[in-house]
Design an enzyme around this catalytic site. Structure first.
Site, PDB file in Angstrom:
ATOM      1  N   LYS A   1       0.829  -1.221   0.000  1.00  0.00           N
ATOM      2  CA  LYS A   1       0.000   0.000   0.000  1.00  0.00           C
ATOM      3  C   LYS A   1       0.856   1.262   0.000  1.00  0.00           C
ATOM      4  O   LYS A   1       0.656   2.154  -0.808  1.00  0.00           O
ATOM      5  CB  LYS A   1      -0.851   0.060   1.280  1.00  0.00           C
ATOM      6  CG  LYS A   1      -2.060  -0.784   1.300  1.00  0.00           C
ATOM      7  CD  LYS A   1      -2.861  -0.494   2.566  1.00  0.00           C
ATOM      8  CE  LYS A   1      -2.004  -0.479   3.784  1.00  0.00           C
ATOM      9  NZ  LYS A   1      -2.252  -1.344   4.859  1.00  0.00           N
TER      10      LYS A   1
ATOM     11  N   ARG B   1     -10.286   0.354   8.425  1.00  0.00           N
ATOM     12  CA  ARG B   1      -9.683  -0.925   8.796  1.00  0.00           C
ATOM     13  C   ARG B   1     -10.738  -1.974   9.152  1.00  0.00           C
ATOM     14  O   ARG B   1     -10.424  -3.140   9.317  1.00  0.00           O
ATOM     15  CB  ARG B   1      -8.813  -0.762  10.040  1.00  0.00           C
ATOM     16  CG  ARG B   1      -7.436  -0.234   9.857  1.00  0.00           C
ATOM     17  CD  ARG B   1      -6.459  -1.295   9.375  1.00  0.00           C
ATOM     18  NE  ARG B   1      -5.167  -1.287  10.026  1.00  0.00           N
ATOM     19  CZ  ARG B   1      -4.195  -0.431   9.783  1.00  0.00           C
ATOM     20  NH1 ARG B   1      -4.363   0.526   8.911  1.00  0.00           N
ATOM     21  NH2 ARG B   1      -3.043  -0.527  10.404  1.00  0.00           N
TER      22      ARG B   1
ATOM     23  N   ARG C   1      11.698  -5.380   5.731  1.00  0.00           N
ATOM     24  CA  ARG C   1      11.499  -3.973   5.360  1.00  0.00           C
ATOM     25  C   ARG C   1      12.399  -3.026   6.158  1.00  0.00           C
ATOM     26  O   ARG C   1      12.506  -3.121   7.372  1.00  0.00           O
ATOM     27  CB  ARG C   1      10.034  -3.610   5.597  1.00  0.00           C
ATOM     28  CG  ARG C   1       9.699  -2.139   5.342  1.00  0.00           C
ATOM     29  CD  ARG C   1       8.258  -1.919   5.097  1.00  0.00           C
ATOM     30  NE  ARG C   1       7.396  -2.263   6.212  1.00  0.00           N
ATOM     31  CZ  ARG C   1       6.070  -2.223   6.157  1.00  0.00           C
ATOM     32  NH1 ARG C   1       5.470  -1.859   5.046  1.00  0.00           N
ATOM     33  NH2 ARG C   1       5.344  -2.556   7.201  1.00  0.00           N
TER      34      ARG C   1
ATOM     35  N   ARG D   1      10.873  -0.572  11.400  1.00  0.00           N
ATOM     36  CA  ARG D   1       9.760  -0.167  12.256  1.00  0.00           C
ATOM     37  C   ARG D   1       9.624  -1.126  13.430  1.00  0.00           C
ATOM     38  O   ARG D   1       9.791  -2.327  13.263  1.00  0.00           O
ATOM     39  CB  ARG D   1       8.458  -0.179  11.439  1.00  0.00           C
ATOM     40  CG  ARG D   1       8.118   1.164  10.867  1.00  0.00           C
ATOM     41  CD  ARG D   1       6.984   1.105   9.915  1.00  0.00           C
ATOM     42  NE  ARG D   1       5.846   0.319  10.387  1.00  0.00           N
ATOM     43  CZ  ARG D   1       4.695   0.205   9.724  1.00  0.00           C
ATOM     44  NH1 ARG D   1       4.541   0.832   8.578  1.00  0.00           N
ATOM     45  NH2 ARG D   1       3.707  -0.517  10.195  1.00  0.00           N
TER      46      ARG D   1
ATOM     47  N   ARG E   1      -1.210  -8.622  13.531  1.00  0.00           N
ATOM     48  CA  ARG E   1      -1.835  -7.763  12.517  1.00  0.00           C
ATOM     49  C   ARG E   1      -2.549  -8.581  11.449  1.00  0.00           C
ATOM     50  O   ARG E   1      -3.655  -8.248  11.032  1.00  0.00           O
ATOM     51  CB  ARG E   1      -0.781  -6.859  11.870  1.00  0.00           C
ATOM     52  CG  ARG E   1      -0.373  -5.726  12.775  1.00  0.00           C
ATOM     53  CD  ARG E   1       0.518  -4.742  12.074  1.00  0.00           C
ATOM     54  NE  ARG E   1       1.807  -5.322  11.723  1.00  0.00           N
ATOM     55  CZ  ARG E   1       2.762  -4.682  11.079  1.00  0.00           C
ATOM     56  NH1 ARG E   1       2.581  -3.448  10.697  1.00  0.00           N
ATOM     57  NH2 ARG E   1       3.909  -5.251  10.810  1.00  0.00           N
TER      58      ARG E   1
HETATM   59  P1  AMP Z   1       0.161   0.947   9.609  1.00  0.00           P
HETATM   60  O1  AMP Z   1       1.263   1.934   9.445  1.00  0.00           O
HETATM   61  O2  AMP Z   1      -0.975   1.185   8.674  1.00  0.00           O
HETATM   62  O3  AMP Z   1       0.687  -0.453   9.571  1.00  0.00           O
HETATM   63  O4  AMP Z   1      -0.456   1.165  11.076  1.00  0.00           O
HETATM   64  C1  AMP Z   1       0.323   0.952  12.231  1.00  0.00           C
HETATM   65  C2  AMP Z   1      -0.577   0.853  13.441  1.00  0.00           C
HETATM   66  O5  AMP Z   1      -1.322   2.090  13.625  1.00  0.00           O
HETATM   67  C3  AMP Z   1      -1.643  -0.232  13.413  1.00  0.00           C
HETATM   68  O6  AMP Z   1      -1.156  -1.498  13.779  1.00  0.00           O
HETATM   69  C4  AMP Z   1      -2.663   0.317  14.429  1.00  0.00           C
HETATM   70  O7  AMP Z   1      -2.188   0.164  15.746  1.00  0.00           O
HETATM   71  C5  AMP Z   1      -2.649   1.815  14.120  1.00  0.00           C
HETATM   72  N1  AMP Z   1      -3.623   2.195  13.063  1.00  0.00           N
HETATM   73  C6  AMP Z   1      -3.354   2.621  11.798  1.00  0.00           C
HETATM   74  N2  AMP Z   1      -4.495   2.884  11.120  1.00  0.00           N
HETATM   75  C7  AMP Z   1      -5.525   2.616  11.959  1.00  0.00           C
HETATM   76  C8  AMP Z   1      -6.951   2.653  11.837  1.00  0.00           C
HETATM   77  N3  AMP Z   1      -7.565   3.020  10.696  1.00  0.00           N
HETATM   78  N4  AMP Z   1      -7.694   2.307  12.917  1.00  0.00           N
HETATM   79  C9  AMP Z   1      -7.112   1.919  14.063  1.00  0.00           C
HETATM   80  N5  AMP Z   1      -5.779   1.839  14.250  1.00  0.00           N
HETATM   81  C10 AMP Z   1      -4.972   2.174  13.211  1.00  0.00           C
END
Ligand code: AMP
Length: 222
Positions: free
Chosen positions: A14, A89, A128, A163, A174
């Site tokens: 993404k 999500r 990554r 990360r 996840r």
């Molecule tokens: P990402 O960078 O998209 O992998 O997001 C990292 C973390 O941020 C996720 O594992 C969640 O803890 C939080 N997060 C990101 N987007 C959302 C969302 N739309 N709703 C709830 N938590 C989120």
């Protein structure tokens, strides 16, 4: 061009494709993960709470997310179109987003579902590395995307980092969460007639061309 929602388990690409669309078409890239990481870096009560949730792969409460989304999509840089990366999500967030759009009189656009086999996903996530300075993304397990020098960005010489949530345990949480609560929104958007599925396991250029084709087609709402 259409506003885009990218749906995919984390690591399916993404972020990479959103960056490419931003560079080529000046789309605004709205990543809820990035927004939350920025907020988590502030060392106050909310920042610490968010940081703990991110580090453990747990969802951040909807009210925090909705406020950030509504603010972002009404900014001038979103007028030419925007990409939502990491939101919605789950089904509740998809419905919450519909309400935000209704309130603002904005169109949903197109929903792109990026798919990827599990083994490849694991390799992409654990390998990554990201540049601290320019955000370029590398993968130490893939010859094509390895940095020339270990730990150093090819583009700007910045230091690469991993990360905190790119480890196997957080990844498994996840992936499990994704299949339990995120997948139902695929059906929701399928019913609305706005869903497009793209296989993200082939090389990034091929995948990107397929995404461009979808954006140029007229068979989804503008
Ligand atoms: P990402 O960078 O998209 O992998 O997001 C990292 C973390 O941020 C996720 O594992 C969640 O803890 C939080 N997060 C990101 N987007 C959302 C969302 N739309 N709703 C709830 N938590 C989120």
């Amino acid at each position: 061009m259409k506003n885009i929602i990218f749906l995919a388990v984390q690591g399916a690409g993404k972020g990479t494709f959103a960056k490419k669309l931003k560079e080529k078409y000046h789309y605004a890239h709205i990543s809820t993960g990035d927004i939350l990481r920025e907020r988590a870096a502030v060392e106050d009560e909310l920042g610490t709470k968010i940081k703990n949730m991110i580090d453990n792969g747990i969802f951040v409460p909807n009210d925090i997310i909705y406020e950030a989304i509504e603010y972002k999509i009404t900014q001038p840089e979103c007028e030419k179109g925007y990409i939502l990366d990491g939101f919605p999500r789950n089904l509740e967030q998809a419905k919450g987003y519909d309400e935000i759009l209704n309130k603002l009189g904005k169109e949903l656009g197109v929903v792109i579902n990026l798919t990827i086999p599990n083994e490849l996903l694991k390799q992409r996530i654990i390998g990554r590395r990201i540049c601290r300075d320019c955000g370029a993304i590398y993968n130490i397990y893939n010859d094509e995307f390895k940095p020339k020098v270990d730990g150093v960005c090819d583009k700007c010489g910045g230091k690469l980092y991993q990360r905190e949530d790119d480890n196997e345990e957080a990844m498994n949480t996840r992936v499990k969460t994704y299949f339990e609560v995120t997948e139902p929104i695929i059906d929701y958007y399928k019913e609305k007639g706005v869903l497009k599925t793209v296989d993200s396991s082939s090389n990034p250029e091929t995948v990107f061309k397929e995404i461009e084709k979808i954006l140029e087609s007229d068979d989804v709402n503008n």
